[in-house]
Enzyme design. Structure first.
Site, PDB file in Angstrom:
ATOM      1  N   GLY A  78       0.775  -1.231   0.000  1.00  0.00           N
ATOM      2  CA  GLY A  78       0.000   0.000   0.000  1.00  0.00           C
ATOM      3  C   GLY A  78       0.806   1.282   0.000  1.00  0.00           C
ATOM      4  O   GLY A  78       0.236   2.374   0.065  1.00  0.00           O
ATOM      5  N   GLN A  79       2.146   1.170  -0.104  1.00  0.00           N
ATOM      6  CA  GLN A  79       2.934   2.390  -0.178  1.00  0.00           C
ATOM      7  C   GLN A  79       2.540   3.186  -1.417  1.00  0.00           C
ATOM      8  O   GLN A  79       2.148   2.631  -2.435  1.00  0.00           O
ATOM      9  CB  GLN A  79       4.436   2.061  -0.227  1.00  0.00           C
ATOM     10  CG  GLN A  79       4.944   1.352   1.013  1.00  0.00           C
ATOM     11  CD  GLN A  79       4.913  -0.165   0.872  1.00  0.00           C
ATOM     12  OE1 GLN A  79       3.998  -0.723   0.280  1.00  0.00           O
ATOM     13  NE2 GLN A  79       5.920  -0.829   1.410  1.00  0.00           N
ATOM     14  N   HIS A  80       2.683   4.497  -1.341  1.00  0.00           N
ATOM     15  CA  HIS A  80       2.222   5.362  -2.434  1.00  0.00           C
ATOM     16  C   HIS A  80       2.820   4.945  -3.776  1.00  0.00           C
ATOM     17  O   HIS A  80       2.118   4.895  -4.789  1.00  0.00           O
ATOM     18  CB  HIS A  80       2.577   6.823  -2.133  1.00  0.00           C
ATOM     19  CG  HIS A  80       2.115   7.773  -3.190  1.00  0.00           C
ATOM     20  ND1 HIS A  80       0.784   8.113  -3.349  1.00  0.00           N
ATOM     21  CD2 HIS A  80       2.798   8.431  -4.168  1.00  0.00           C
ATOM     22  CE1 HIS A  80       0.666   8.951  -4.360  1.00  0.00           C
ATOM     23  NE2 HIS A  80       1.872   9.162  -4.872  1.00  0.00           N
ATOM     24  N   LEU A  82       3.679   2.073  -4.730  1.00  0.00           N
ATOM     25  CA  LEU A  82       3.198   0.765  -5.172  1.00  0.00           C
ATOM     26  C   LEU A  82       1.735   0.777  -5.592  1.00  0.00           C
ATOM     27  O   LEU A  82       1.263  -0.160  -6.245  1.00  0.00           O
ATOM     28  CB  LEU A  82       3.389  -0.271  -4.053  1.00  0.00           C
ATOM     29  CG  LEU A  82       4.831  -0.575  -3.638  1.00  0.00           C
ATOM     30  CD1 LEU A  82       4.850  -1.602  -2.513  1.00  0.00           C
ATOM     31  CD2 LEU A  82       5.645  -1.078  -4.825  1.00  0.00           C
TER      32      LEU A  82
END
Length: 201
Positions: A78-80, A82
């Site tokens: 969920g990192q920006h 990704l």
């Protein structure tokens, strides 16, 4: 003769197979939710130490069989940086579980932005959507009603689909069974619009 029996075996034991995406910001509890699902619905699965789960970089997968179907779960990072990869999986998905960290008040608007960017994708039109207000075991967590009010402006983008929101503590397994039960019923009801793949036991 072998091919005849094999064909009969396939017909008797085949299972409809579906794919569910687990999305949300990093550290929202997506992997913990998936692990608890695998523990609850896979008889001999022991799971991992939930307190040692780290941020997902890439993809975690899981599979359960429930109510006569096979459900594959894709837990995406969920990192920006990704989130741009999420849409690579949309066309194959039959359901979305969007997990919100109810205790991370500072990032709630960031979570909403990621949600709105996801839900407007054309490949997700009509796909069942479960919104999970996670970490309800934390005293400072926003209530489900408060989160629903924050996300209320996203209603036009959600459109016509099966949708449900639920309070969950993935760490304590609260709400896991109810979440999977709801999603399974919706997917089975939604089969005419997005047919399954076939799996064999």
């Amino acid at each position: 003769m072998f091919s005849l029996f094999y064909g009969l075996w396939k017909y008797i034991f085949k299972r409809d197979e579906f794919y569910v995406l687990i999305l949300g910001l990093d550290n929202a509890g997506k992997t913990t939710f998936l692990e608890q699902t695998k523990i609850k619905f896979n008889r001999n699965y022991k799971g991992v130490n939930l307190n040692k789960i780290t941020t997902t970089v890439g993809l975690n997968i899981g599979k359960i069989e429930y109510k006569g179907i096979v459900m594959n779960f894709w837990d995406l990072g969920g990192q920006h940086e990704l989130q741009s990869l999420w849409d690579k999986y949309y066309a194959e998905s039959h359901g979305i579980i969007f997990i919100i960290d109810s205790a991370d008040i500072e990032r709630i608007e960031e979570s909403k932005a990621a949600f709105e960017n996801m839900i407007t994708n054309e490949h997700l039109v009509g796909i069942p959507l479960l919104i999970v207000a996670n970490k309800q075991d934390i005293l400072e967590a926003l209530s489900l009603d408060r989160i629903k009010s924050i996300f209320k402006s996203s209603a036009p983008q959600i459109g016509k689909r099966d949708i449900h929101s639920i309070s969950v503590s993935a760490l304590n397994s609260q709400g896991i069974t109810e979440s999977i039960d709801w999603m399974t019923n919706c997917i089975k009801r939604n089969v005419p619009s997005r047919p399954p793949n076939n799996a064999e036991e």
